[in-house]
Each structure stands twice: as C-alpha cells, then as structure tokens.
Design an enzyme around this catalytic site. Structure first.
Site, short mmCIF file in Angstrom:
data_model
loop_
_atom_site.label_atom_id
_atom_site.label_comp_id
_atom_site.label_asym_id
_atom_site.label_seq_id
_atom_site.Cartn_x
_atom_site.Cartn_y
_atom_site.Cartn_z
N TYR A 43 7.10 0.69 7.93
CA TYR A 43 5.69 0.58 7.51
C TYR A 43 4.69 0.88 8.63
O TYR A 43 3.49 0.86 8.38
CB TYR A 43 5.44 -0.83 6.94
CG TYR A 43 6.25 -1.11 5.70
CD1 TYR A 43 5.99 -0.44 4.51
CD2 TYR A 43 7.29 -2.03 5.72
CE1 TYR A 43 6.74 -0.68 3.37
CE2 TYR A 43 8.05 -2.29 4.58
CZ TYR A 43 7.77 -1.60 3.42
OH TYR A 43 8.52 -1.83 2.29
N HIS B 181 1.12 3.94 -1.92
CA HIS B 181 2.24 3.30 -1.24
C HIS B 181 2.34 3.90 0.15
O HIS B 181 2.18 5.12 0.33
CB HIS B 181 3.56 3.54 -1.99
CG HIS B 181 3.53 2.95 -3.37
ND1 HIS B 181 3.71 1.62 -3.61
CD2 HIS B 181 3.28 3.53 -4.57
CE1 HIS B 181 3.58 1.39 -4.90
NE2 HIS B 181 3.32 2.53 -5.51
N ASN C 37 -2.33 -0.97 -3.79
CA ASN C 37 -0.94 -0.92 -3.38
C ASN C 37 -0.30 -2.18 -3.97
O ASN C 37 -0.41 -3.26 -3.41
CB ASN C 37 -0.79 -0.91 -1.86
CG ASN C 37 0.67 -0.79 -1.44
OD1 ASN C 37 1.57 -1.00 -2.26
ND2 ASN C 37 0.91 -0.46 -0.18
O1 CA2 Z 1 5.43 1.62 0.57
C1 CA2 Z 1 4.71 0.75 0.09
O2 CA2 Z 1 3.51 0.64 0.35
C2 CA2 Z 1 5.32 -0.31 -0.83
O3 CA2 Z 1 4.37 -0.60 -1.86
C3 CA2 Z 1 5.58 -1.54 0.02
C4 CA2 Z 1 6.28 -2.66 -0.75
C5 CA2 Z 1 7.52 -2.14 -1.46
O4 CA2 Z 1 8.06 -3.17 -2.28
C6 CA2 Z 1 7.22 -0.93 -2.32
O5 CA2 Z 1 8.43 -0.46 -2.90
C7 CA2 Z 1 6.60 0.18 -1.49
C8 CA2 Z 1 6.69 -3.76 0.19
C9 CA2 Z 1 5.56 -4.35 0.95
C10 CA2 Z 1 6.13 -5.20 2.03
O6 CA2 Z 1 5.27 -5.13 3.13
C11 CA2 Z 1 5.76 -5.44 4.34
C12 CA2 Z 1 5.05 -4.99 5.41
C13 CA2 Z 1 5.50 -5.23 6.68
C14 CA2 Z 1 6.66 -5.93 6.88
C15 CA2 Z 1 7.36 -6.40 5.80
C16 CA2 Z 1 6.92 -6.16 4.52
#
Ligand code: CA2
Length: 164
Positions: A39, A117, A91
């Site tokens: 991320y 996303h 998002n």
């Molecule tokens: O790619 C994206 O923005 C997502 O929406 C992120 C979600 C995931 O479930 C989607 O499939 C794709 C997850 C968000 C979790 O965010 C975190 C950020 C930093 C560290 C851990 C989790």
C-alpha cells in the site's frame, strides 16, 4: 465553469455547493504503517492532504473520512446527499465485495461516484475482484497507489464540469 447541473440553479455563486466527499473503508487508517510493500508509505493524513490540494485546483472543497464501521460509512453517504455534495470518491476497502447496504446508499446519490483502490484488485486474490460498488460507480481507478485519489478527483472534476 460550474458543474453543468448547477449552472442555471437557484444558488447564488457564494452559496453554490462545491463539496466532494472522499470516504475510506476499514483498515485504511493503517496506511503507511503496515504492509508498505503493498500500500506504500503514504499515511491517510498524506492522502487527505493530496485530496484537498487536488480538489482546491478545481475550486472544490473536501469532506474526508475513514471508518472501520459499515453503518458510519452509510451515514456519511446519506450526509453527502443531504448536504448536496457534488460528487463522491470512495475506497470501500474490505466492504467492496460484501456490502449491499453501501451499494444501496450510493444508489440514492444523483451525483457521480468514483471507486478507487490503491492496489490493482484484479491482479490480487479472486475474492477481491467482484465489487458491489462498481455497479453504481461512474468510474473505477485501481493500481496507481495513493496517486489514484488525485486521479479520481481530477476525473470527477472533469465529469461535473469543474475547471482548474
Ligand atoms: O487496494 C485497495 O485500496 C483496497 O481497497 C484495500 C483494501 C482491500 O481489502 C481491497 O481489496 C483493496 C484493504 C485496506 C487495508 O488497508 C491497509 C492499509 C495499510 C496496512 C494494512 C491495511
């Protein structure tokens, strides 16, 4: 130029709605603190700054929120409608593939919804592919990292006729 739908409206220029909502779903409060290889290193506060500076170029204000709770996100969508937001960027994170209730709330909006996303969800596990939100989204951006938020706002501005 004002958004096309507002050009001949009952609003004086000073009271013309110009706010977009940027909503973030569960765990995005951890941005920049965990899984940077996936991320990136930008925090959610950095993303908020990016959204505000991008929106400002088009004369748009931003209501920026994140929640780990589905109902809270639905309440903000209702608020966007009540406050006459001119567009919404979301998002939905983990709610992307699960929440019919967020989809139903988004259906009540008459302004463009952009889904974003950070990662390319189609290059990841198959359970991330099927988005309910995409059914109502005017456009979907994924895989550009947090820069996708700036792209989403720039695209939204174009759709509503907000000029830099
Ligand atoms: O790619 C994206 O923005 C997502 O929406 C992120 C979600 C995931 O479930 C989607 O499939 C794709 C997850 C968000 C979790 O965010 C975190 C950020 C930093 C560290 C851990 C989790």
């Amino acid at each position: 130029m004002r958004p096309a739908a507002l050009r001949y409206s009952r609003y004086s220029p000073a009271e013309m709605p110009n706010t977009i909502y940027v909503l973030n779903g569960p765990n995005l409060n951890l941005l920049g603190m965990r899984e940077p290889e996936l991320y990136g290193r930008a925090t959610l506060a950095d993303v908020e700054k990016l959204c505000r500076s991008t929106a400002q170029r088009f004369g748009l204000g931003v209501e920026f929120h994140q929640s780990n709770h589905e109902g809270q996100i639905i309440d903000w969508i209702h608020q966007a409608r009540a406050e006459k937001a001119v567009g919404l960027v979301i998002n939905p994170a983990g709610f992307t593939t699960t929440s019919i209730s967020i989809l139903d709330a988004l259906y009540t909006l008459e302004v463009p919804v952009i889904e974003i996303h950070i990662t390319n969800i189609h290059a990841r596990e198959s359970f991330r592919h099927d988005s309910y939100v995409s059914k109502v989204a005017r456009a979907v951006i994924c895989g550009f990292g947090v820069e996708g938020y700036a792209l989403a706002i720039t695209g939204l501005a174009a759709l509503i006729g907000a000029k830099a």
